[in-house]
Design a protein around this motif. Structure first.
Motif, PDB file in Angstrom:
ATOM      1  N   ARG A  14       3.290 -60.986  46.514  1.00 15.12           N
ATOM      2  CA  ARG A  14       2.500 -60.172  45.816  1.00 15.12           C
ATOM      3  C   ARG A  14       3.586 -59.394  45.053  1.00 15.12           C
ATOM      4  O   ARG A  14       2.968 -59.219  43.613  1.00 15.12           O
ATOM      5  N   LEU A  15       5.582 -59.600  44.985  1.00 16.79           N
ATOM      6  CA  LEU A  15       6.082 -58.761  44.906  1.00 16.79           C
ATOM      7  C   LEU A  15       6.737 -59.611  43.711  1.00 16.79           C
ATOM      8  O   LEU A  15       7.632 -59.326  42.818  1.00 16.79           O
ATOM      9  N   LYS A  16       7.140 -60.978  44.144  1.00 16.13           N
ATOM     10  CA  LYS A  16       8.450 -61.609  43.362  1.00 16.13           C
ATOM     11  C   LYS A  16       7.857 -62.071  42.236  1.00 16.13           C
ATOM     12  O   LYS A  16       8.360 -63.234  41.867  1.00 16.13           O
ATOM     13  N   TYR A  17       6.194 -62.503  42.458  1.00 23.03           N
ATOM     14  CA  TYR A  17       5.950 -63.352  40.826  1.00 23.03           C
ATOM     15  C   TYR A  17       4.981 -62.499  40.299  1.00 23.03           C
ATOM     16  O   TYR A  17       4.555 -61.685  40.756  1.00 23.03           O
ATOM     17  N   TYR A  18       5.108 -62.690  38.826  1.00 28.20           N
ATOM     18  CA  TYR A  18       4.096 -62.041  38.546  1.00 28.20           C
ATOM     19  C   TYR A  18       2.724 -62.439  38.678  1.00 28.20           C
ATOM     20  O   TYR A  18       2.401 -63.211  38.878  1.00 28.20           O
ATOM     21  N   GLN A  19       1.843 -61.531  38.829  1.00 31.16           N
ATOM     22  CA  GLN A  19       0.113 -61.517  39.836  1.00 31.16           C
ATOM     23  C   GLN A  19      -0.847 -61.207  38.338  1.00 31.16           C
ATOM     24  O   GLN A  19      -0.498 -60.155  37.998  1.00 31.16           O
ATOM     25  N   PHE A  20      -1.235 -61.708  37.805  1.00 33.87           N
ATOM     26  CA  PHE A  20      -1.973 -61.748  36.620  1.00 33.87           C
ATOM     27  C   PHE A  20      -3.211 -61.311  36.382  1.00 33.87           C
ATOM     28  O   PHE A  20      -4.464 -62.088  36.047  1.00 33.87           O
ATOM     29  N   TYR A  21      -3.687 -60.428  37.541  1.00 33.97           N
ATOM     30  CA  TYR A  21      -5.369 -60.118  37.989  1.00 33.97           C
ATOM     31  C   TYR A  21      -5.899 -59.120  37.207  1.00 33.97           C
ATOM     32  O   TYR A  21      -7.020 -59.265  37.208  1.00 33.97           O
ATOM     33  N   ASP A  22      -4.837 -58.367  36.609  1.00 34.63           N
ATOM     34  CA  ASP A  22      -5.544 -57.254  35.742  1.00 34.63           C
ATOM     35  C   ASP A  22      -6.284 -57.891  34.967  1.00 34.63           C
ATOM     36  O   ASP A  22      -6.939 -57.622  33.353  1.00 34.63           O
TER      37      ASP A  22
ATOM     38  N   GLN B 124       6.018 -69.863  37.370  1.00 35.31           N
ATOM     39  CA  GLN B 124       7.243 -69.260  37.572  1.00 35.31           C
ATOM     40  C   GLN B 124       7.800 -70.496  39.021  1.00 35.31           C
ATOM     41  O   GLN B 124       9.012 -69.730  39.271  1.00 35.31           O
ATOM     42  N   ILE B 125       7.270 -70.912  39.686  1.00 35.83           N
ATOM     43  CA  ILE B 125       7.386 -71.218  40.900  1.00 35.83           C
ATOM     44  C   ILE B 125       8.421 -72.531  40.619  1.00 35.83           C
ATOM     45  O   ILE B 125       9.462 -72.883  41.342  1.00 35.83           O
ATOM     46  N   ASN B 126       8.242 -73.277  39.818  1.00 40.18           N
ATOM     47  CA  ASN B 126       7.983 -74.612  39.479  1.00 40.18           C
ATOM     48  C   ASN B 126       9.674 -73.926  38.814  1.00 40.18           C
ATOM     49  O   ASN B 126      10.398 -75.093  38.875  1.00 40.18           O
ATOM     50  N   LEU B 127       9.515 -73.345  38.275  1.00 38.57           N
ATOM     51  CA  LEU B 127      11.045 -72.515  37.298  1.00 38.57           C
ATOM     52  C   LEU B 127      11.622 -72.498  37.983  1.00 38.57           C
ATOM     53  O   LEU B 127      13.333 -71.938  37.848  1.00 38.57           O
ATOM     54  N   GLY B 128      11.710 -71.640  39.560  1.00 39.88           N
ATOM     55  CA  GLY B 128      12.075 -71.723  40.306  1.00 39.88           C
ATOM     56  C   GLY B 128      12.968 -69.848  39.332  1.00 39.88           C
ATOM     57  O   GLY B 128      13.878 -69.196  39.795  1.00 39.88           O
ATOM     58  N   PHE B 129      11.477 -68.845  39.354  1.00 41.49           N
ATOM     59  CA  PHE B 129      11.807 -67.563  38.563  1.00 41.49           C
ATOM     60  C   PHE B 129      10.746 -66.741  39.632  1.00 41.49           C
ATOM     61  O   PHE B 129      10.015 -67.119  40.353  1.00 41.49           O
ATOM     62  N   LYS B 130      11.704 -65.576  40.053  1.00 38.62           N
ATOM     63  CA  LYS B 130      11.683 -64.959  40.809  1.00 38.62           C
ATOM     64  C   LYS B 130      12.404 -63.277  40.463  1.00 38.62           C
ATOM     65  O   LYS B 130      12.744 -62.804  39.800  1.00 38.62           O
ATOM     66  N   ARG B 131      10.586 -62.631  40.317  1.00 41.78           N
ATOM     67  CA  ARG B 131      11.409 -61.071  40.241  1.00 41.78           C
ATOM     68  C   ARG B 131      12.339 -60.197  41.435  1.00 41.78           C
ATOM     69  O   ARG B 131      12.281 -60.927  42.114  1.00 41.78           O
ATOM     70  N   LYS B 132      12.990 -59.637  40.462  1.00 41.33           N
ATOM     71  CA  LYS B 132      14.171 -58.562  41.822  1.00 41.33           C
ATOM     72  C   LYS B 132      12.997 -57.989  42.366  1.00 41.33           C
ATOM     73  O   LYS B 132      11.986 -56.823  41.535  1.00 41.33           O
ATOM     74  N   ILE B 133      12.987 -57.498  44.078  1.00 42.86           N
ATOM     75  CA  ILE B 133      12.822 -56.445  44.653  1.00 42.86           C
ATOM     76  C   ILE B 133      14.098 -55.448  44.063  1.00 42.86           C
ATOM     77  O   ILE B 133      14.549 -55.379  45.121  1.00 42.86           O
ATOM     78  N   PRO B 134      13.630 -54.250  44.264  1.00 43.53           N
ATOM     79  CA  PRO B 134      14.783 -53.780  43.357  1.00 43.53           C
ATOM     80  C   PRO B 134      15.006 -52.927  44.400  1.00 43.53           C
ATOM     81  O   PRO B 134      13.655 -52.173  45.267  1.00 43.53           O
ATOM     82  N   ALA B 135      15.997 -52.070  44.868  1.00 46.93           N
ATOM     83  CA  ALA B 135      15.874 -51.067  45.903  1.00 46.93           C
ATOM     84  C   ALA B 135      15.727 -49.714  46.237  1.00 46.93           C
ATOM     85  O   ALA B 135      15.608 -48.862  47.633  1.00 46.93           O
ATOM     86  N   TYR B 136      14.806 -49.593  45.352  1.00 46.96           N
ATOM     87  CA  TYR B 136      14.885 -47.827  45.404  1.00 46.96           C
ATOM     88  C   TYR B 136      13.705 -47.840  45.711  1.00 46.96           C
ATOM     89  O   TYR B 136      12.317 -47.108  46.085  1.00 46.96           O
ATOM     90  N   LEU B 137      12.965 -49.238  46.134  1.00 43.92           N
ATOM     91  CA  LEU B 137      11.132 -49.418  46.664  1.00 43.92           C
ATOM     92  C   LEU B 137      11.813 -49.432  47.693  1.00 43.92           C
ATOM     93  O   LEU B 137      10.600 -48.931  48.523  1.00 43.92           O
TER      94      LEU B 137
ATOM     95  N   PHE C 107       5.070 -51.638  40.016  1.00 43.41           N
ATOM     96  CA  PHE C 107       3.929 -52.534  40.970  1.00 43.41           C
ATOM     97  C   PHE C 107       3.114 -53.280  40.103  1.00 43.41           C
ATOM     98  O   PHE C 107       1.660 -53.757  40.343  1.00 43.41           O
ATOM     99  N   ARG C 108       3.343 -53.645  38.865  1.00 42.83           N
ATOM    100  CA  ARG C 108       2.509 -53.875  37.812  1.00 42.83           C
ATOM    101  C   ARG C 108       2.143 -55.620  37.728  1.00 42.83           C
ATOM    102  O   ARG C 108       3.554 -55.743  38.401  1.00 42.83           O
ATOM    103  N   HIS C 109       1.387 -55.794  37.626  1.00 44.10           N
ATOM    104  CA  HIS C 109       1.261 -57.050  37.812  1.00 44.10           C
ATOM    105  C   HIS C 109       1.604 -58.059  38.802  1.00 44.10           C
ATOM    106  O   HIS C 109       2.836 -58.440  38.926  1.00 44.10           O
ATOM    107  N   THR C 110       1.494 -57.582  39.995  1.00 39.04           N
ATOM    108  CA  THR C 110       1.147 -57.331  41.692  1.00 39.04           C
ATOM    109  C   THR C 110      -0.150 -57.974  41.997  1.00 39.04           C
ATOM    110  O   THR C 110      -0.813 -57.770  41.540  1.00 39.04           O
ATOM    111  N   PHE C 111      -0.255 -58.189  42.891  1.00 38.06           N
ATOM    112  CA  PHE C 111      -1.404 -58.707  43.781  1.00 38.06           C
ATOM    113  C   PHE C 111      -1.293 -57.352  45.337  1.00 38.06           C
ATOM    114  O   PHE C 111      -0.756 -57.634  45.725  1.00 38.06           O
ATOM    115  N   CYS C 112      -2.752 -56.035  44.845  1.00 34.24           N
ATOM    116  CA  CYS C 112      -2.998 -56.516  45.710  1.00 34.24           C
ATOM    117  C   CYS C 112      -1.904 -54.803  46.397  1.00 34.24           C
ATOM    118  O   CYS C 112      -1.877 -54.962  47.233  1.00 34.24           O
ATOM    119  N   ALA C 113      -2.515 -53.822  44.939  1.00 36.26           N
ATOM    120  CA  ALA C 113      -0.582 -52.936  45.440  1.00 36.26           C
ATOM    121  C   ALA C 113      -0.862 -52.306  46.245  1.00 36.26           C
ATOM    122  O   ALA C 113      -0.462 -51.180  46.497  1.00 36.26           O
TER     123      ALA C 113
END
Length: 291
Positions: A135-143, A161-174, A208-214
């Motif tokens: 939900r957080l690792k990939y851009y989710q375009f539900y909006d 994104q999965i095929n390209l091996g791309f993952k969004r960073k989940i920052p420590a401040y969360l 939480f922008r472009h995540t799923f069911c934030a």
């Protein structure tokens, strides 16, 4: 002024059912409603709602797509409006397809504001696909795309994104991530903390922008990483059927569920369709006969 409880409702259809739901609450409650901006609410329907003096807010601030961030924005809007009334001491988040199980007087026991009821579990979570982290690792375009009509482009972008091996960073401040069911019953002090935290930490919300069911992560993560976690009972007090799949997940309930519902010791039941069965009247009668 007497202390009150706030009922926060999001809805997008079946306005006669929503009007029936709001009529169940007496003067001990203030009601705040957000209706999807995509929904067509006529002036006649609006006036029907506003004839109910308990309804203090009826807004259409956001276009809400299932899974998108505007759902969370709508919740935060309702919370902020309801907090402006200092009489409101306890807050219940529900949908237009929910219904109270207990009598209005039964709700009075929550006015002391000493306990928060919210589903909350650490992530990665065993009950969510891939622990819920996708939900957080990939851009989710539900909006951007309405998933109720099609998930084709949402799925394509995620697969790319999965095929390209791309993952969004989940920052420590969360902090430690927590998830749970969307709907909760929380005290004034806890919700004020969430609102204040959101204002002071804009980057937290923006992640939480472009995540799923934030909305299934946001409140849980903020509260459970604070001292307010000590007040949390991880029972959201909602009766739901996630197993039978009658009409969806959770299932649409009917009169065959009545005995189990009223013996559940929950506050609310979801979800119901007023046009499909008589469970509404059965529950309403139960509330009146069991003060």
């Amino acid at each position: 002024m007497p202390l009150k409880q706030a009922i926060l409702i999001t809805a997008y259809k079946d306005f006669p059912q929503l009007e029936r739901l709001t009529s169940e609450f007496d003067e001990r409650f203030n009601i705040y409603i957000h209706i999807d901006k995509k929904s067509s609410l006529t002036s006649i329907e609006r006036n029907v709602f506003l004839r109910n003096g308990n309804i203090k807010y009826l807004g259409q601030d956001y276009r809400v797509n299932w899974g998108g961030l505007n759902h969370l924005r709508a919740y935060l809007q309702l919370v902020q409006v309801a907090l402006k009334n200092l009489d409101n001491q306890y807050f219940h988040l529900i949908t237009g397809q929910d219904f109270p199980i207990q009598s209005n007087s039964y709700f009075d026991r929550y006015l002391d504001g000493k306990q928060d009821h919210m589903s909350a579990f650490t992530m990665p979570a065993a009950g969510w696909k891939n622990g819920g982290m996708d939900r957080l690792k990939y851009y989710q375009f539900y909006d951007l795309f309405n998933a109720r009509k099609s998930t084709l482009w949402i799925s394509r972008f995620r697969r790319l994104q999965i095929n390209l091996g791309f993952k969004r960073k989940i920052p420590a401040y969360l902090g430690q991530l927590y998830g749970g069911n969307t709907y909760w019953s929380l005290s004034r002090s806890t919700l004020k903390y969430v609102v204040d935290f959101t204002k002071k930490n804009p980057r937290f919300f923006n992640r939480f922008r472009h995540t799923f069911c934030a909305e299934e992560i946001y409140f849980q993560t903020i509260i459970m990483n604070s001292t307010y976690r000590e007040n949390v009972i991880t029972d959201d007090l909602r009766y739901m059927d996630w197993k039978s799949g009658r009409g969806g997940f959770p299932a649409f309930l009917d009169p065959t569920d009545f005995e189990e519902i009223i013996n559940s010791n929950k506050l609310f039941v979801r979800k119901l369709d007023m046009n499909a069965n008589s469970l509404f009247e059965m529950l309403s009668s139960h509330r009146k006969n069991n003060p």
